[in-house]
Scaffold this active site. Structure first.
Site, PDB file in Angstrom:
ATOM      1  N   SER A 141       0.858  -1.193   0.000  1.00 23.42           N
ATOM      2  CA  SER A 141       0.000   0.000   0.000  1.00 23.42           C
ATOM      3  C   SER A 141       0.891   1.239   0.000  1.00 23.42           C
ATOM      4  CB  SER A 141      -0.832  -0.009   1.287  1.00 23.42           C
ATOM      5  OG  SER A 141      -1.539   1.199   1.437  1.00 23.42           O
ATOM      6  N   TYR A 154      -1.667  -0.922  10.694  1.00 27.50           N
ATOM      7  CA  TYR A 154      -1.890  -1.241   9.274  1.00 27.50           C
ATOM      8  C   TYR A 154      -0.612  -0.963   8.468  1.00 27.50           C
ATOM      9  CZ  TYR A 154      -3.881  -1.209   4.551  1.00 27.50           C
ATOM     10  OH  TYR A 154      -4.140  -1.464   3.216  1.00 27.50           O
TER      11      TYR A 154
HETATM   12  P1  NDP Z   1     -11.934  -5.416   0.367  1.00 31.22           P
HETATM   13  O1  NDP Z   1     -12.358  -5.228   1.782  1.00 31.22           O
HETATM   14  O2  NDP Z   1     -12.931  -5.145  -0.706  1.00 31.22           O
HETATM   15  O3  NDP Z   1     -11.330  -6.848   0.144  1.00 31.22           O
HETATM   16  C1  NDP Z   1     -10.578  -7.509   1.125  1.00 31.22           C
HETATM   17  C2  NDP Z   1     -10.573  -8.976   0.805  1.00 31.22           C
HETATM   18  O4  NDP Z   1      -9.797  -9.650   1.784  1.00 31.22           O
HETATM   19  C3  NDP Z   1     -11.962  -9.579   0.810  1.00 31.22           C
HETATM   20  O5  NDP Z   1     -12.105 -10.413  -0.307  1.00 31.22           O
HETATM   21  C4  NDP Z   1     -11.984 -10.382   2.093  1.00 31.22           C
HETATM   22  O6  NDP Z   1     -12.772 -11.549   1.894  1.00 31.22           O
HETATM   23  C5  NDP Z   1     -10.521 -10.777   2.204  1.00 31.22           C
HETATM   24  N1  NDP Z   1     -10.179 -11.195   3.560  1.00 31.22           N
HETATM   25  C6  NDP Z   1     -10.218 -10.506   4.727  1.00 31.22           C
HETATM   26  N2  NDP Z   1      -9.883 -11.291   5.749  1.00 31.22           N
HETATM   27  C7  NDP Z   1      -9.615 -12.513   5.221  1.00 31.22           C
HETATM   28  C8  NDP Z   1      -9.227 -13.763   5.764  1.00 31.22           C
HETATM   29  N3  NDP Z   1      -9.035 -13.937   7.077  1.00 31.22           N
HETATM   30  N4  NDP Z   1      -9.056 -14.810   4.914  1.00 31.22           N
HETATM   31  C9  NDP Z   1      -9.255 -14.662   3.595  1.00 31.22           C
HETATM   32  N5  NDP Z   1      -9.621 -13.511   3.018  1.00 31.22           N
HETATM   33  C10 NDP Z   1      -9.793 -12.464   3.829  1.00 31.22           C
HETATM   34  O7  NDP Z   1     -10.667  -4.463   0.198  1.00 31.22           O
HETATM   35  P2  NDP Z   1      -9.590  -4.278  -0.996  1.00 31.22           P
HETATM   36  O8  NDP Z   1     -10.005  -4.990  -2.204  1.00 31.22           O
HETATM   37  O9  NDP Z   1      -9.324  -2.846  -1.058  1.00 31.22           O
HETATM   38  O10 NDP Z   1      -8.303  -4.972  -0.353  1.00 31.22           O
HETATM   39  C11 NDP Z   1      -7.462  -5.851  -1.038  1.00 31.22           C
HETATM   40  C12 NDP Z   1      -6.009  -5.599  -0.654  1.00 31.22           C
HETATM   41  O11 NDP Z   1      -5.599  -4.327  -1.159  1.00 31.22           O
HETATM   42  C13 NDP Z   1      -5.749  -5.566   0.852  1.00 31.22           C
HETATM   43  O12 NDP Z   1      -4.552  -6.236   1.144  1.00 31.22           O
HETATM   44  C14 NDP Z   1      -5.591  -4.077   1.139  1.00 31.22           C
HETATM   45  O13 NDP Z   1      -4.816  -3.841   2.275  1.00 31.22           O
HETATM   46  C15 NDP Z   1      -4.923  -3.619  -0.146  1.00 31.22           C
HETATM   47  N6  NDP Z   1      -5.009  -2.181  -0.396  1.00 31.22           N
HETATM   48  C16 NDP Z   1      -6.232  -1.581  -0.579  1.00 31.22           C
HETATM   49  C17 NDP Z   1      -6.315  -0.215  -0.747  1.00 31.22           C
HETATM   50  C18 NDP Z   1      -7.623   0.501  -0.852  1.00 31.22           C
HETATM   51  O14 NDP Z   1      -7.631   1.740  -0.759  1.00 31.22           O
HETATM   52  N7  NDP Z   1      -8.743  -0.167  -1.064  1.00 31.22           N
HETATM   53  C19 NDP Z   1      -5.107   0.618  -0.785  1.00 31.22           C
HETATM   54  C20 NDP Z   1      -3.878  -0.107  -0.602  1.00 31.22           C
HETATM   55  C21 NDP Z   1      -3.852  -1.461  -0.421  1.00 31.22           C
HETATM   56  P3  NDP Z   1     -13.716 -12.264   2.979  1.00 31.22           P
HETATM   57  O15 NDP Z   1     -14.228 -11.211   3.904  1.00 31.22           O
HETATM   58  O16 NDP Z   1     -14.773 -12.903   2.131  1.00 31.22           O
HETATM   59  O17 NDP Z   1     -12.824 -13.275   3.640  1.00 31.22           O
END
Ligand code: NDP
Length: 248
Positions: A141, A154
């Site tokens: 990130s 984070y």
């Molecule tokens: P979302 O919240 O839309 O997606 C997060 C995903 O992570 C979901 O599919 C969720 O699925 C999954 N997840 C969370 N906990 C678990 C777990 N214990 N096991 C398996 N899957 C898990 O957010 P983003 O798409 O934005 O996030 C994706 C990545 O991008 C993350 O690593 C985030 O830190 C990174 N990121 C995002 C930014 C943003 O501004 N959006 C900026 C910089 C980085 P489920 O709940 O079904 O398990």
């Protein structure tokens, strides 16, 4: 020429960046293997991909459980015989200031954002080493480059993802394993990510920031596709991308 029939495992594929990436990569002719906890979302996304003529399978996966992550790798190998790309995307961002003592949320971030990535590496590295080819794509990130009040834990996890990725890259280069490692570091992307924030003193401001600057997760999916499609002798080590109007 870029081969377009790679087997690509994506964790956190049930929403946001993972969902957008799964759909784009499948549309491009790759076979995608999706892991996350929410079954209904995974069913819907897999079915959308298949309806559009793509190939996708899913497995309920909690990345904090080593066995679950190993089982996701096994699914990819059983169904498609190989793992070309493993995208460690699952993550959560329950920002809070330290004085709120939200120790459970600190634990969750360490478990998902760091240990989840390590389990992904453990699950895919042996199969990649055996074939002498592979590609890890790890989601860090902008917060893996700078921190701010409320974002200490984070940011700590996202700095860790960069350190882990860079050491892995150097090791695999030394081993001449032909395994690539790419760090993707996005700024504000319009996904469900801010929904995990429970610190009421911070939530409003972060929601406001996302409402005013965040860009589509499709932009990150396109960036990941670009990294995958680089010639095999070249690795995009890290790609940092922000909305054009995002300042810090
Ligand atoms: P979302 O919240 O839309 O997606 C997060 C995903 O992570 C979901 O599919 C969720 O699925 C999954 N997840 C969370 N906990 C678990 C777990 N214990 N096991 C398996 N899957 C898990 O957010 P983003 O798409 O934005 O996030 C994706 C990545 O991008 C993350 O690593 C985030 O830190 C990174 N990121 C995002 C930014 C943003 O501004 N959006 C900026 C910089 C980085 P489920 O709940 O079904 O398990």
């Amino acid at each position: 020429m870029v081969k377009k029939d790679k087997v690509i495992v994506i964790t956190g594929a049930s929403s946001g960046i993972g969902e957008a990436t799964a759909k784009l990569l499948a549309e491009q002719g790759n076979k995608v293997v999706l892991g996350a906890r929410r079954k209904e979302n995974l069913e819907r996304i897999t079915s959308d991909i298949k309806t559009s003529g793509g190939e996708a399978v899913f497995q309920i996966t909690d990345v904090t459980k080593h066995d679950d992550v190993e089982a996701l790798a096994k699914l990819a190998l059983d169904e498609f015989k190989q793992i070309d790309v493993w995208i460690n995307n699952a993550g959560l961002m329950p920002h809070s200031t330290f004085d709120k003592l939200k120790v459970n949320e600190w634990d969750q971030m360490v478990d998902v954002n760091i240990k989840g990535v390590l389990y992904g590496i453990a699950a895919a590295l042996p199969a990649m080493r055996q074939r002498k080819t592979g590609h890890f794509i790890n989601l860090s990130s902008v917060a893996g480059h700078q921190t701010h009040p409320g974002g200490g834990v984070y940011s700590g996890t996202k700095y860790a993802v960069r350190a882990i990725s860079e050491a892995l890259r150097q090791e695999e280069a030394a081993a001449k394993s032909n395994i690539r490692v790419t760090i993707i570091s996005p700024g504000a992307i319009a996904t469900e990510l801010p929904n995990t924030i429970t610190d009421e003193d911070l939530k409003g401001g972060i929601d406001q920031l996302y409402d005013s600057v965040a860009i589509s997760p499709d932009r990150v999916a396109e960036t990941i596709l670009f990294a995958i499609n680089a010639p095999e002798d070249t690795t995009m080590n890290e790609i940092l991308l922000r909305p054009t109007i995002q300042q810090p």
